[in-house]
Scaffold this motif. Sequence first.
Motif, PDB file in Angstrom:
ATOM      1  N   ALA A   1       0.789  -1.385  -0.028  1.00 34.65           N
ATOM      2  CA  ALA A   1       0.130   0.097   0.058  1.00 34.65           C
ATOM      3  C   ALA A   1       0.854   1.439  -0.136  1.00 34.65           C
ATOM      4  CB  ALA A   1      -0.914   0.071   1.409  1.00 34.65           C
ATOM      5  N   ILE A   2       0.690   2.230  -0.793  1.00 35.56           N
ATOM      6  CA  ILE A   2       1.585   3.451  -1.054  1.00 35.56           C
ATOM      7  C   ILE A   2       0.741   4.445  -0.953  1.00 35.56           C
ATOM      8  CG2 ILE A   2       2.856   4.615  -2.673  1.00 35.56           C
ATOM      9  CD1 ILE A   2       3.338   1.841  -3.982  1.00 35.56           C
ATOM     10  N   THR A   3       1.103   5.432  -0.045  1.00 33.82           N
ATOM     11  CA  THR A   3       0.515   6.656   0.129  1.00 33.82           C
ATOM     12  C   THR A   3       0.683   7.572  -1.181  1.00 33.82           C
ATOM     13  OG1 THR A   3       2.306   7.867   1.284  1.00 33.82           O
ATOM     14  CG2 THR A   3       0.576   6.772   2.623  1.00 33.82           C
ATOM     15  N   SER A   4      -0.087   8.017  -1.764  1.00 27.42           N
ATOM     16  CA  SER A   4       0.029   8.708  -3.163  1.00 27.42           C
ATOM     17  C   SER A   4      -1.461   9.337  -3.614  1.00 27.42           C
ATOM     18  CB  SER A   4       0.622   7.844  -4.242  1.00 27.42           C
ATOM     19  OG  SER A   4       0.622   8.771  -5.259  1.00 27.42           O
TER      20      SER A   4
ATOM     21  N   ASN B   1      -0.667   8.918  -7.822  1.00 31.51           N
ATOM     22  CA  ASN B   1      -0.115   7.328  -8.459  1.00 31.51           C
ATOM     23  C   ASN B   1       1.179   7.589  -9.138  1.00 31.51           C
ATOM     24  OD1 ASN B   1      -0.271   4.806  -8.703  1.00 31.51           O
ATOM     25  ND2 ASN B   1      -1.477   4.865 -10.604  1.00 31.51           N
ATOM     26  N   VAL B   2       1.673   8.572  -8.810  1.00 35.78           N
ATOM     27  CA  VAL B   2       3.163   8.819  -9.495  1.00 35.78           C
ATOM     28  C   VAL B   2       4.421   8.659  -8.294  1.00 35.78           C
ATOM     29  CG1 VAL B   2       4.556  10.549 -10.672  1.00 35.78           C
ATOM     30  CG2 VAL B   2       2.311   9.956 -11.276  1.00 35.78           C
ATOM     31  N   LEU B   3       4.166   9.560  -7.230  1.00 36.75           N
ATOM     32  CA  LEU B   3       5.046   9.758  -6.308  1.00 36.75           C
ATOM     33  C   LEU B   3       4.454   9.392  -4.874  1.00 36.75           C
ATOM     34  CD1 LEU B   3       5.952  13.525  -6.594  1.00 36.75           C
ATOM     35  CD2 LEU B   3       7.591  11.646  -6.909  1.00 36.75           C
ATOM     36  N   VAL B   4       5.414   8.743  -4.112  1.00 34.41           N
ATOM     37  CA  VAL B   4       5.144   8.420  -2.616  1.00 34.41           C
ATOM     38  C   VAL B   4       5.345   9.928  -2.020  1.00 34.41           C
ATOM     39  CG1 VAL B   4       5.688   6.988  -0.652  1.00 34.41           C
ATOM     40  CG2 VAL B   4       6.277   6.118  -3.082  1.00 34.41           C
ATOM     41  N   GLU B   5       4.193  10.512  -1.830  1.00 31.84           N
ATOM     42  CA  GLU B   5       4.384  11.845  -1.372  1.00 31.84           C
ATOM     43  C   GLU B   5       3.481  12.151   0.061  1.00 31.84           C
ATOM     44  OE1 GLU B   5       1.684  10.917  -2.881  1.00 31.84           O
ATOM     45  OE2 GLU B   5       1.227  12.520  -4.400  1.00 31.84           O
ATOM     46  N   GLN B   6       2.749  11.171   0.508  1.00 31.48           N
ATOM     47  CA  GLN B   6       2.095  11.705   1.610  1.00 31.48           C
ATOM     48  C   GLN B   6       2.359  10.944   2.944  1.00 31.48           C
ATOM     49  OE1 GLN B   6      -2.225  10.626   0.496  1.00 31.48           O
ATOM     50  NE2 GLN B   6      -2.701  12.890   1.101  1.00 31.48           N
ATOM     51  N   HIS B   7       2.083  11.884   4.002  1.00 30.41           N
ATOM     52  CA  HIS B   7       2.290  11.263   5.443  1.00 30.41           C
ATOM     53  C   HIS B   7       1.223  10.096   5.595  1.00 30.41           C
ATOM     54  CE1 HIS B   7       1.958  10.913   9.855  1.00 30.41           C
ATOM     55  NE2 HIS B   7       2.977  11.746   9.874  1.00 30.41           N
ATOM     56  N   PHE B   8       1.543   9.030   6.174  1.00 34.88           N
ATOM     57  CA  PHE B   8       0.639   7.990   6.682  1.00 34.88           C
ATOM     58  C   PHE B   8      -0.577   8.492   7.070  1.00 34.88           C
ATOM     59  CE2 PHE B   8      -1.131   4.350   8.972  1.00 34.88           C
ATOM     60  CZ  PHE B   8      -1.386   3.518   7.910  1.00 34.88           C
TER      61      PHE B   8
ATOM     62  N   ALA C   1      -2.162  11.091   7.107  1.00 36.77           N
ATOM     63  CA  ALA C   1      -3.036  12.282   6.462  1.00 36.77           C
ATOM     64  C   ALA C   1      -3.461  11.663   5.225  1.00 36.77           C
ATOM     65  CB  ALA C   1      -1.888  13.563   6.100  1.00 36.77           C
ATOM     66  N   ALA C   2      -2.978  10.443   4.767  1.00 37.73           N
ATOM     67  CA  ALA C   2      -3.400   9.863   3.585  1.00 37.73           C
ATOM     68  C   ALA C   2      -4.903   9.471   3.131  1.00 37.73           C
ATOM     69  CB  ALA C   2      -2.723   8.365   3.451  1.00 37.73           C
ATOM     70  N   VAL C   3      -5.497   9.745   2.269  1.00 34.87           N
ATOM     71  CA  VAL C   3      -7.006   9.675   1.935  1.00 34.87           C
ATOM     72  C   VAL C   3      -6.900   8.789   0.717  1.00 34.87           C
ATOM     73  CG1 VAL C   3      -7.688  11.893   2.699  1.00 34.87           C
ATOM     74  CG2 VAL C   3      -6.915  11.730   0.524  1.00 34.87           C
ATOM     75  N   ARG C   4      -5.715   8.436   0.383  1.00 34.94           N
ATOM     76  CA  ARG C   4      -5.712   7.265  -0.787  1.00 34.94           C
ATOM     77  C   ARG C   4      -4.693   6.587  -0.674  1.00 34.94           C
ATOM     78  NH1 ARG C   4      -7.635   9.555  -6.249  1.00 34.94           N
ATOM     79  NH2 ARG C   4      -9.593   8.679  -5.260  1.00 34.94           N
ATOM     80  N   PHE C   5      -4.754   5.124  -0.913  1.00 37.47           N
ATOM     81  CA  PHE C   5      -3.681   4.369  -1.051  1.00 37.47           C
ATOM     82  C   PHE C   5      -3.767   3.649  -2.329  1.00 37.47           C
ATOM     83  CE2 PHE C   5      -4.116   4.778   3.504  1.00 37.47           C
ATOM     84  CZ  PHE C   5      -2.815   4.687   4.016  1.00 37.47           C
TER      85      PHE C   5
ATOM     86  N   LEU D   1       4.423   1.819   1.959  1.00 36.41           N
ATOM     87  CA  LEU D   1       5.334   2.842   1.591  1.00 36.41           C
ATOM     88  C   LEU D   1       4.654   4.358   1.773  1.00 36.41           C
ATOM     89  CD1 LEU D   1       6.589   1.650  -1.767  1.00 36.41           C
ATOM     90  CD2 LEU D   1       7.779   1.738   0.473  1.00 36.41           C
ATOM     91  N   ALA D   2       5.327   5.128   2.717  1.00 29.74           N
ATOM     92  CA  ALA D   2       4.791   6.568   2.793  1.00 29.74           C
ATOM     93  C   ALA D   2       5.977   7.527   3.084  1.00 29.74           C
ATOM     94  CB  ALA D   2       4.079   6.544   4.174  1.00 29.74           C
ATOM     95  N   SER D   3       5.890   8.940   3.012  1.00 27.57           N
ATOM     96  CA  SER D   3       6.811   9.643   3.106  1.00 27.57           C
ATOM     97  C   SER D   3       7.007   9.937   4.657  1.00 27.57           C
ATOM     98  CB  SER D   3       6.401  11.076   2.318  1.00 27.57           C
ATOM     99  OG  SER D   3       5.504  11.684   3.009  1.00 27.57           O
ATOM    100  N   CYS D   4       6.355   9.783   5.246  1.00 34.75           N
ATOM    101  CA  CYS D   4       6.631   9.813   6.623  1.00 34.75           C
ATOM    102  C   CYS D   4       5.229   9.047   7.469  1.00 34.75           C
ATOM    103  CB  CYS D   4       6.313  11.210   7.199  1.00 34.75           C
ATOM    104  SG  CYS D   4       6.787  11.523   8.842  1.00 34.75           S
ATOM    105  N   ILE D   5       5.766   8.204   8.601  1.00 31.41           N
ATOM    106  CA  ILE D   5       5.041   7.423   9.399  1.00 31.41           C
ATOM    107  C   ILE D   5       5.247   7.905  10.669  1.00 31.41           C
ATOM    108  CG2 ILE D   5       4.240   5.237  10.161  1.00 31.41           C
ATOM    109  CD1 ILE D   5       4.919   4.262   7.155  1.00 31.41           C
ATOM    110  N   GLY D   6       4.024   8.248  11.543  1.00 30.34           N
ATOM    111  CA  GLY D   6       4.376   8.612  13.126  1.00 30.34           C
ATOM    112  C   GLY D   6       4.472   7.332  14.002  1.00 30.34           C
TER     113      GLY D   6
END
Length: 112
Positions: free
Chosen positions: A6-9, A12-19, A21-25, A72-77
Motif C-alpha cells: 500500500a502506497i500513500t499517493s 499515483n506517481v509519487l510516494v508523497e503523503q504522510h501515512f 494524512a493519506a486519503v488514498r492508498f 510505503l509513505a513519505s512519513c509515518i508517526g
Amino acid sequence: MAVRIAITSIDNVLVEQHFGAAVRFQVYEIGAGEYRFIEARDTSPSCDRGETNAARRIHHVLDALSDCTAVLASCIGPCAAQELQARGMRYYITYEYIETALRKLITQKVFA
C-alpha cells in the motif's frame, strides 16, 4: 509468492503523503521480479490533530489494508508504525517515484 504493498499517493506517481494524512492508498502487487497496479483505496485520514478517535481511525485504515504486507509513505508517526508492526506489516519511509521505490524493493529482494 506475490505480496501487496500500500502506497500513500494522491497522483499515483509519487510516494508523497504522510501515512496519517493519506486519503488514498495505491495498492500494488510485487511478484516474480515484476509489479502491477491493483487498485486505489480511498480512506479517511487516520490522524487528525487533537482527535480523540485516532486509535479507532487507524484501525479502520489498517483493516482496509489488511491484505497488504507493507506500506510505503513519505512519513509515518510512531503510533502508526507501532500499529503496523503489531499487525505484522512492514513500513518504508521514502519520497520518490512509485516506480523507483517498487524497483528498489524488487532489486533488493525485500520480499523474497
